[in-house]
Design a protein around this motif. Structure first.
Motif, PDB file in Angstrom:
ATOM      1  N   LEU A   1      27.753 -35.338 -22.079  1.00 52.96           N
ATOM      2  CA  LEU A   1      27.749 -36.358 -23.125  1.00 52.96           C
ATOM      3  C   LEU A   1      26.364 -36.503 -23.748  1.00 52.96           C
ATOM      4  O   LEU A   1      26.200 -36.456 -24.981  1.00 52.96           O
ATOM      5  CB  LEU A   1      28.208 -37.709 -22.557  1.00 52.96           C
ATOM      6  CG  LEU A   1      28.022 -38.931 -23.453  1.00 52.96           C
ATOM      7  CD1 LEU A   1      29.005 -38.899 -24.609  1.00 52.96           C
ATOM      8  CD2 LEU A   1      28.170 -40.203 -22.652  1.00 52.96           C
ATOM      9  N   ILE A   2      25.351 -36.648 -22.920  1.00 53.20           N
ATOM     10  CA  ILE A   2      23.981 -36.844 -23.409  1.00 53.20           C
ATOM     11  C   ILE A   2      23.506 -35.631 -24.213  1.00 53.20           C
ATOM     12  O   ILE A   2      22.955 -35.778 -25.311  1.00 53.20           O
ATOM     13  CB  ILE A   2      23.024 -37.140 -22.226  1.00 53.20           C
ATOM     14  CG1 ILE A   2      23.349 -38.505 -21.625  1.00 53.20           C
ATOM     15  CG2 ILE A   2      21.561 -37.075 -22.677  1.00 53.20           C
ATOM     16  CD1 ILE A   2      22.678 -38.780 -20.297  1.00 53.20           C
ATOM     17  N   ILE A   3      23.718 -34.440 -23.683  1.00 55.01           N
ATOM     18  CA  ILE A   3      23.269 -33.226 -24.375  1.00 55.01           C
ATOM     19  C   ILE A   3      24.038 -33.047 -25.678  1.00 55.01           C
ATOM     20  O   ILE A   3      23.459 -32.687 -26.707  1.00 55.01           O
ATOM     21  CB  ILE A   3      23.399 -32.000 -23.452  1.00 55.01           C
ATOM     22  CG1 ILE A   3      22.396 -32.103 -22.300  1.00 55.01           C
ATOM     23  CG2 ILE A   3      23.189 -30.697 -24.229  1.00 55.01           C
ATOM     24  CD1 ILE A   3      22.607 -31.102 -21.182  1.00 55.01           C
ATOM     25  N   GLY A   4      25.340 -33.315 -25.664  1.00 53.15           N
ATOM     26  CA  GLY A   4      26.137 -33.201 -26.877  1.00 53.15           C
ATOM     27  C   GLY A   4      25.665 -34.152 -27.971  1.00 53.15           C
ATOM     28  O   GLY A   4      25.511 -33.759 -29.131  1.00 53.15           O
ATOM     29  N   ILE A   5      25.412 -35.398 -27.611  1.00 51.18           N
ATOM     30  CA  ILE A   5      24.927 -36.364 -28.600  1.00 51.18           C
ATOM     31  C   ILE A   5      23.544 -35.958 -29.099  1.00 51.18           C
ATOM     32  O   ILE A   5      23.256 -36.043 -30.298  1.00 51.18           O
ATOM     33  CB  ILE A   5      24.948 -37.792 -28.024  1.00 51.18           C
ATOM     34  CG1 ILE A   5      26.402 -38.254 -27.894  1.00 51.18           C
ATOM     35  CG2 ILE A   5      24.142 -38.756 -28.880  1.00 51.18           C
ATOM     36  CD1 ILE A   5      26.589 -39.589 -27.229  1.00 51.18           C
ATOM     37  N   TYR A   6      22.695 -35.474 -28.215  1.00 46.19           N
ATOM     38  CA  TYR A   6      21.359 -35.011 -28.616  1.00 46.19           C
ATOM     39  C   TYR A   6      21.459 -33.840 -29.599  1.00 46.19           C
ATOM     40  O   TYR A   6      20.766 -33.816 -30.618  1.00 46.19           O
ATOM     41  CB  TYR A   6      20.548 -34.612 -27.380  1.00 46.19           C
ATOM     42  CG  TYR A   6      19.239 -33.961 -27.725  1.00 46.19           C
ATOM     43  CD1 TYR A   6      18.159 -34.720 -28.157  1.00 46.19           C
ATOM     44  CD2 TYR A   6      19.089 -32.581 -27.637  1.00 46.19           C
ATOM     45  CE1 TYR A   6      16.953 -34.114 -28.492  1.00 46.19           C
ATOM     46  CE2 TYR A   6      17.893 -31.970 -27.970  1.00 46.19           C
ATOM     47  CZ  TYR A   6      16.828 -32.750 -28.390  1.00 46.19           C
ATOM     48  OH  TYR A   6      15.644 -32.142 -28.732  1.00 46.19           O
ATOM     49  N   VAL A   7      22.318 -32.876 -29.307  1.00 48.53           N
ATOM     50  CA  VAL A   7      22.489 -31.717 -30.192  1.00 48.53           C
ATOM     51  C   VAL A   7      23.005 -32.170 -31.548  1.00 48.53           C
ATOM     52  O   VAL A   7      22.522 -31.726 -32.594  1.00 48.53           O
ATOM     53  CB  VAL A   7      23.423 -30.657 -29.552  1.00 48.53           C
ATOM     54  CG1 VAL A   7      23.843 -29.606 -30.566  1.00 48.53           C
ATOM     55  CG2 VAL A   7      22.744 -29.998 -28.362  1.00 48.53           C
ATOM     56  N   GLY A   8      23.995 -33.061 -31.552  1.00 49.94           N
ATOM     57  CA  GLY A   8      24.538 -33.565 -32.811  1.00 49.94           C
ATOM     58  C   GLY A   8      23.501 -34.313 -33.629  1.00 49.94           C
ATOM     59  O   GLY A   8      23.392 -34.127 -34.852  1.00 49.94           O
ATOM     60  N   ALA A   9      22.713 -35.160 -32.969  1.00 43.20           N
ATOM     61  CA  ALA A   9      21.676 -35.912 -33.671  1.00 43.20           C
ATOM     62  C   ALA A   9      20.596 -34.980 -34.218  1.00 43.20           C
ATOM     63  O   ALA A   9      20.144 -35.132 -35.361  1.00 43.20           O
ATOM     64  CB  ALA A   9      21.047 -36.944 -32.723  1.00 43.20           C
ATOM     65  N   THR A  10      20.199 -34.007 -33.420  1.00 40.16           N
ATOM     66  CA  THR A  10      19.191 -33.037 -33.870  1.00 40.16           C
ATOM     67  C   THR A  10      19.712 -32.225 -35.042  1.00 40.16           C
ATOM     68  O   THR A  10      18.997 -31.989 -36.023  1.00 40.16           O
ATOM     69  CB  THR A  10      18.797 -32.103 -32.708  1.00 40.16           C
ATOM     70  OG1 THR A  10      18.321 -32.895 -31.623  1.00 40.16           O
ATOM     71  CG2 THR A  10      17.726 -31.118 -33.126  1.00 40.16           C
ATOM     72  N   PHE A  11      20.973 -31.821 -34.963  1.00 41.52           N
ATOM     73  CA  PHE A  11      21.575 -31.051 -36.054  1.00 41.52           C
ATOM     74  C   PHE A  11      21.590 -31.878 -37.345  1.00 41.52           C
ATOM     75  O   PHE A  11      21.275 -31.367 -38.419  1.00 41.52           O
ATOM     76  CB  PHE A  11      22.986 -30.617 -35.664  1.00 41.52           C
ATOM     77  CG  PHE A  11      23.633 -29.697 -36.653  1.00 41.52           C
ATOM     78  CD1 PHE A  11      23.156 -28.397 -36.814  1.00 41.52           C
ATOM     79  CD2 PHE A  11      24.708 -30.109 -37.414  1.00 41.52           C
ATOM     80  CE1 PHE A  11      23.746 -27.535 -37.730  1.00 41.52           C
ATOM     81  CE2 PHE A  11      25.307 -29.256 -38.327  1.00 41.52           C
ATOM     82  CZ  PHE A  11      24.823 -27.968 -38.485  1.00 41.52           C
TER      83      PHE A  11
END
Length: 183
Positions: free
Chosen positions: A90-100
């Motif tokens: 969850l944390i990594i997915g949200i981080y990737v989405g926010a960075t993208f």
């Protein structure tokens, strides 16, 4: 060659494809949530992603170690009955989405996709495989318990053994993606 074919066929049959696909879908949902949550933030005037570009233009070892650390966090589910694997996914997915979102806001969708197209699929595969490895021991325990209606620690250790193969493949994917990204 015949023995190799049989070995690969047996390993493929025992790989929890449904679990892998489920975690892949969860990861995509988490990325989407991160992207859209970040889109609600007012970024007017923040068109310079210089701090991000420095982070992502690191050398091979920095990239490899950063992504391997993420994979090991996902693999920590083996000692928490899968809980940490799901939380870190969850944390990594949200981080990737926010960075993208931040990068596409600053540089444009085409520029970002063209800069990550060669390594990101391998990197994501490594991340999802690491999450799969973290959930595998519990998956095999539940699967075996549902068949014979009794819980066995033996099944958990069998899943743990299988997860070591999966995490090895995950780290290999991360290694390849770091090689491509650092070039």
């Amino acid at each position: 060659l015949s023995k190799l074919k049989k070995y690969i066929k047996r390993q493929t049959r025992e790989f929890p494809l449904g679990l892998f696909l489920g975690l892949s879908l969860m990861f995509l949902i988490f990325i989407t949530v991160g992207y859209f949550l970040t889109s609600k933030i007012d970024l007017t005037g923040d068109k310079n992603p210089h701090y991000e570009s420095n982070l992502f233009q690191a050398g091979f070892w920095h990239i490899f170690l950063r992504n391997t650390n993420a994979a090991l966090l996902l693999y920590s589910g083996i000692i928490t009955f899968s809980l940490m694997s799901l939380v870190f996914l969850l944390i990594i997915g949200i981080y990737v989405g926010a960075t993208f979102f931040m990068l596409t806001n600053a540089a444009g969708m085409v520029a970002v996709i063209s800069s990550v197209i060669f390594y990101a699929p391998l990197e994501f595969l490594g991340i999802i495989l690491a999450a799969t490895a973290g959930v595998e021991p519990l998956y095999f325990t539940i699967r075996a318990s549902s068949r014979n209606r009794k819980f066995s620690l033996k099944n958990y250790f069998y899943g743990l053994f299988k997860s070591m193969k999966t995490i090895s493949i995950s780290v290999f994917c991360i290694l390849l993606s770091a090689c491509i990204e650092s070039v």
